[in-house]
Every structure is written in structure tokens, then in C-alpha cells.
Design a protein around this motif. Structure first.
Motif, PDB file in Angstrom:
ATOM      1  N   GLN A   6       0.844  -1.187   0.000  1.00  0.00           N
ATOM      2  CA  GLN A   6       0.000   0.000   0.000  1.00  0.00           C
ATOM      3  C   GLN A   6       0.882   1.241   0.000  1.00  0.00           C
ATOM      4  O   GLN A   6       1.845   1.342   0.764  1.00  0.00           O
ATOM      5  CB  GLN A   6      -0.905  -0.015   1.248  1.00  0.00           C
ATOM      6  CG  GLN A   6      -1.881   1.131   1.325  1.00  0.00           C
ATOM      7  CD  GLN A   6      -2.902   0.975   2.426  1.00  0.00           C
ATOM      8  OE1 GLN A   6      -3.078  -0.102   2.999  1.00  0.00           O
ATOM      9  NE2 GLN A   6      -3.595   2.044   2.749  1.00  0.00           N
ATOM     10  N   VAL A  20      -5.422  10.059  -3.454  1.00  0.00           N
ATOM     11  CA  VAL A  20      -5.408   8.745  -4.089  1.00  0.00           C
ATOM     12  C   VAL A  20      -4.466   7.822  -3.324  1.00  0.00           C
ATOM     13  O   VAL A  20      -3.327   8.188  -3.041  1.00  0.00           O
ATOM     14  CB  VAL A  20      -4.954   8.824  -5.566  1.00  0.00           C
ATOM     15  CG1 VAL A  20      -4.959   7.426  -6.189  1.00  0.00           C
ATOM     16  CG2 VAL A  20      -5.847   9.763  -6.347  1.00  0.00           C
ATOM     17  N   LYS A  22      -2.997   3.792  -3.329  1.00  0.00           N
ATOM     18  CA  LYS A  22      -2.890   2.651  -4.233  1.00  0.00           C
ATOM     19  C   LYS A  22      -2.426   1.385  -3.503  1.00  0.00           C
ATOM     20  O   LYS A  22      -1.608   1.446  -2.590  1.00  0.00           O
ATOM     21  CB  LYS A  22      -1.909   2.979  -5.359  1.00  0.00           C
ATOM     22  CG  LYS A  22      -2.337   4.158  -6.198  1.00  0.00           C
ATOM     23  CD  LYS A  22      -1.352   4.429  -7.325  1.00  0.00           C
ATOM     24  CE  LYS A  22      -1.820   5.610  -8.169  1.00  0.00           C
ATOM     25  NZ  LYS A  22      -0.887   5.900  -9.296  1.00  0.00           N
ATOM     26  N   CYS A  23      -2.950   0.276  -3.947  1.00  0.00           N
ATOM     27  CA  CYS A  23      -2.544  -1.019  -3.400  1.00  0.00           C
ATOM     28  C   CYS A  23      -2.290  -2.003  -4.528  1.00  0.00           C
ATOM     29  O   CYS A  23      -3.000  -1.991  -5.537  1.00  0.00           O
ATOM     30  CB  CYS A  23      -3.614  -1.585  -2.471  1.00  0.00           C
ATOM     31  SG  CYS A  23      -3.696  -0.729  -0.887  1.00  0.00           S
ATOM     32  N   THR A  24      -1.291  -2.827  -4.353  1.00  0.00           N
ATOM     33  CA  THR A  24      -1.045  -3.940  -5.274  1.00  0.00           C
ATOM     34  C   THR A  24      -1.092  -5.241  -4.492  1.00  0.00           C
ATOM     35  O   THR A  24      -0.765  -5.273  -3.303  1.00  0.00           O
ATOM     36  CB  THR A  24       0.321  -3.806  -5.961  1.00  0.00           C
ATOM     37  OG1 THR A  24       1.352  -3.788  -4.950  1.00  0.00           O
ATOM     38  CG2 THR A  24       0.408  -2.529  -6.765  1.00  0.00           C
ATOM     39  N   TRP A  35     -12.002  -1.435   1.410  1.00  0.00           N
ATOM     40  CA  TRP A  35     -11.207  -0.364   2.014  1.00  0.00           C
ATOM     41  C   TRP A  35     -11.833  -0.018   3.364  1.00  0.00           C
ATOM     42  O   TRP A  35     -13.044   0.170   3.463  1.00  0.00           O
ATOM     43  CB  TRP A  35     -11.201   0.877   1.124  1.00  0.00           C
ATOM     44  CG  TRP A  35     -10.345   0.745  -0.093  1.00  0.00           C
ATOM     45  CD1 TRP A  35     -10.712   0.249  -1.307  1.00  0.00           C
ATOM     46  CD2 TRP A  35      -8.971   1.116  -0.209  1.00  0.00           C
ATOM     47  NE1 TRP A  35      -9.652   0.294  -2.169  1.00  0.00           N
ATOM     48  CE2 TRP A  35      -8.574   0.815  -1.538  1.00  0.00           C
ATOM     49  CE3 TRP A  35      -8.033   1.690   0.659  1.00  0.00           C
ATOM     50  CZ2 TRP A  35      -7.276   1.045  -2.002  1.00  0.00           C
ATOM     51  CZ3 TRP A  35      -6.749   1.930   0.201  1.00  0.00           C
ATOM     52  CH2 TRP A  35      -6.379   1.612  -1.124  1.00  0.00           C
ATOM     53  N   HIS A  72      -3.737  -4.332  -9.264  1.00  0.00           N
ATOM     54  CA  HIS A  72      -3.721  -3.202  -8.354  1.00  0.00           C
ATOM     55  C   HIS A  72      -5.083  -2.533  -8.305  1.00  0.00           C
ATOM     56  O   HIS A  72      -5.881  -2.643  -9.228  1.00  0.00           O
ATOM     57  CB  HIS A  72      -2.575  -2.218  -8.647  1.00  0.00           C
ATOM     58  CG  HIS A  72      -2.701  -1.457  -9.914  1.00  0.00           C
ATOM     59  ND1 HIS A  72      -3.653  -0.477 -10.136  1.00  0.00           N
ATOM     60  CD2 HIS A  72      -1.945  -1.485 -11.034  1.00  0.00           C
ATOM     61  CE1 HIS A  72      -3.470   0.030 -11.334  1.00  0.00           C
ATOM     62  NE2 HIS A  72      -2.444  -0.551 -11.901  1.00  0.00           N
ATOM     63  N   SER A  74      -7.182   1.058  -6.397  1.00  0.00           N
ATOM     64  CA  SER A  74      -6.934   2.371  -5.826  1.00  0.00           C
ATOM     65  C   SER A  74      -8.187   2.950  -5.194  1.00  0.00           C
ATOM     66  O   SER A  74      -9.301   2.694  -5.650  1.00  0.00           O
ATOM     67  CB  SER A  74      -6.441   3.343  -6.910  1.00  0.00           C
ATOM     68  OG  SER A  74      -5.249   2.881  -7.512  1.00  0.00           O
ATOM     69  N   HIS A  76      -9.979   6.572  -4.327  1.00  0.00           N
ATOM     70  CA  HIS A  76      -9.964   7.973  -4.715  1.00  0.00           C
ATOM     71  C   HIS A  76     -10.963   8.722  -3.832  1.00  0.00           C
ATOM     72  O   HIS A  76     -12.138   8.344  -3.763  1.00  0.00           O
ATOM     73  CB  HIS A  76     -10.382   8.133  -6.177  1.00  0.00           C
ATOM     74  CG  HIS A  76      -9.554   7.341  -7.139  1.00  0.00           C
ATOM     75  ND1 HIS A  76      -8.611   7.904  -7.975  1.00  0.00           N
ATOM     76  CD2 HIS A  76      -9.510   6.003  -7.389  1.00  0.00           C
ATOM     77  CE1 HIS A  76      -8.044   6.952  -8.703  1.00  0.00           C
ATOM     78  NE2 HIS A  76      -8.563   5.797  -8.363  1.00  0.00           N
ATOM     79  N   CYS A  90      -6.295  -0.932   2.835  1.00  0.00           N
ATOM     80  CA  CYS A  90      -6.854  -1.756   1.772  1.00  0.00           C
ATOM     81  C   CYS A  90      -6.697  -3.217   2.181  1.00  0.00           C
ATOM     82  O   CYS A  90      -5.919  -3.551   3.068  1.00  0.00           O
ATOM     83  CB  CYS A  90      -6.133  -1.504   0.445  1.00  0.00           C
ATOM     84  SG  CYS A  90      -4.386  -2.010   0.432  1.00  0.00           S
TER      85      CYS A  90
END
Lengths: 123, 116
Positions: A6, A20, A22-24, A35, A72, A74, A76, A90
């Protein structure tokens, strides 16, 4: 096992700007991505989630996008407000229905959370 | 209605002692989870119950940690011979039955464990 990264770990934005996060994830079998928001000293609460058969979901100022190919997703937040300040987590979850179960009692879940993003909205 | 409750809310124990943490899930929720959250850290998954069964115990950090659930309701997390690194907030969450809509996890307030 599953690994969820994250970014960023901390984020400061001016009130009214967008944020924003982001997570992978590594497990391609993950099929549910929630989330959670955790305010200081409080318990995490679900704010939005998305399943793997959907690319985008929106709820007022909050939206989540998912790219299964790239693994991934995300979060927002638009028009940020001071009350959005919190830690956001996440998670990548693999839901597997237990085929032997005749009752709809739920399936096996493999849960991995990200490390969290501390969001600060500056008034 | 009543949410997930946990007890005690705070626990201070001496190194080497055993502790037992309790979680009361929302009535009717079949899935129950235990997490550990160290100061400023994320949620570390410990164990998951579906009914009284724990299909996934992979998150338990060592054999000093164990958990059980009886009657498909209350769960206890036991830490034996506590160490200082066990100090953290232990969170419990539950989910209602059904995969279609029953995957949201409702968290309890947590138990703050301090090992001195």
C-alpha cells in the motif's frame, strides 16, 4: 502467501483537493477488495469495496478502481474534508465457497491487509 | 443493534504470564476474525473462524498463540508465556453468513495488551 503493498504510507492534502491511495496484490485468486477507514483511537470501518468482476465503483466522494491484469486497486477521495483525516487500509481477500456446504453459511476467506495510509486533510 | 464487543478493553500483564482475550461477535455472524495491530502498524491477520472451525490458522505468530470458538459465537484468543513483542491491540471482527453480501467485517473496539 498473499502480499499487499500500500502506497503512500502518509499523505497530506489541502482541503478540497483529491487524495489517491494505491494497493497492489500478489494472489491472482483474490476476488474481493475492501477499504477500511480507521480514525484515531477507533475501530476500522468499511467505507467501500469492490469485487473482481467490477472495474470501478463510486459512492459520493469515494471511488475505487480495480485493474485485475495489473493486480492493483486504488481509492480515490474527491473534495477532501478535515473529517476524512484517518488511516485507510486496503485488503485483498480470496473468497472460496465451500462446495460441501448446503447452507449459505459463507465461504473460506483468505484475508491480507495493507499496512495503511495515514491521510491528513489540512483545512 | 449491538456490535462486536471485546473484553477486556485493556490488559497489562507481566512477561511470562498467560492471557485470554474474549470476542463476542454480532449475533448470527458466522465468520469471526482475529487481528493484531501494533503501534502505527497495519492489521496483521491471525486466525479466521467459520462457525466453530478454523480453516486458516496460518497467521498465528507462534505456538504460544491459540484460539477457539464455541457455539458458533464467542471466541477466545489465548497467548501463553507472553513476551514484550506481544504488546499490541488485538482486534476481533465478524461477518454475517452468505458470500453475496456477507463479507463486510464489523470490527470490535479491540483489547490493548501491554506486556511489561
Amino acid at each position: 502467501g498473499e502480499n499487499v503493498e500500500q502506497h503512500p504510507s502518509t499523505l497530506s492534502v489541502q482541503e478540497g483537493d483529491s487524495a489517491v491511495i494505491k494497493c497492489t496484490y500478489s494472489d491472482s485468486a483474490s476476488n474481493y477488495f475492501p477499504w477500511y477507514k480507521q480514525e484515531l483511537g477507533k475501530r476500522p470501518q468499511l467505507i467501500i469495496d469492490i469485487r473482481s468482476n467490477v472495474g470501478e465503483k463510486k459512492d459520493q466522494r469515494i471511488a475505487v478502481t480495480l485493474n485485475k491484469t495489473a493486480k492493483h486497486f486504488s481509492l480515490h477521495i474527491t473534495e477532501t474534508q478535515p473529517e476524512d483525516s484517518a488511516v485507510y487500509f486496503c485488503a485483498a481477500i480470496r473468497l472460496q465457497a465451500q462446495l460441501w456446504s448446503r447452507s449459505n453459511s459463507g465461504g473460506y476467506q483468505k484475508v491480507t491487509f495493507g499496512i495503511g495510509t495515514k491521510l491528513q486533510v489540512i483545512p | 443493534g449491538a456490535g462486536v464487543s471485546q473484553s477486556p478493553s485493556n490488559k497489562v500483564t507481566e512477561k511470562g504470564k498467560d492471557v485470554e482475550l474474549r470476542c463476542d461477535p454480532i449475533s448470527g455472524h458466522t465468520a469471526l476474525y482475529w487481528y493484531r495491530q501494533s503501534l502505527g502498524q497495519g492489521l496483521e491477520f491471525l486466525i479466521y473462524f467459520q462457525g466453530n472451525s478454523a480453516p486458516d490458522k496460518s497467521g498465528l505468530p507462534s505456538d504460544r498463540f491459540s484460539a477457539e470458538r464455541t457455539g458458533g459465537s464467542v471466541s477466545t484468543l489465548t497467548i501463553q508465556r507472553t513476551q514484550q513483542e506481544d504488546s499490541a491491540v488485538y482486534l476481533c471482527a465478524s461477518s454475517p453468513p452468505g458470500l453475496a453480501g456477507g463479507v463486510e467485517q464489523y470490527f470490535g473496539p479491540g483489547t490493548r495488551l501491554t506486556v511489561t
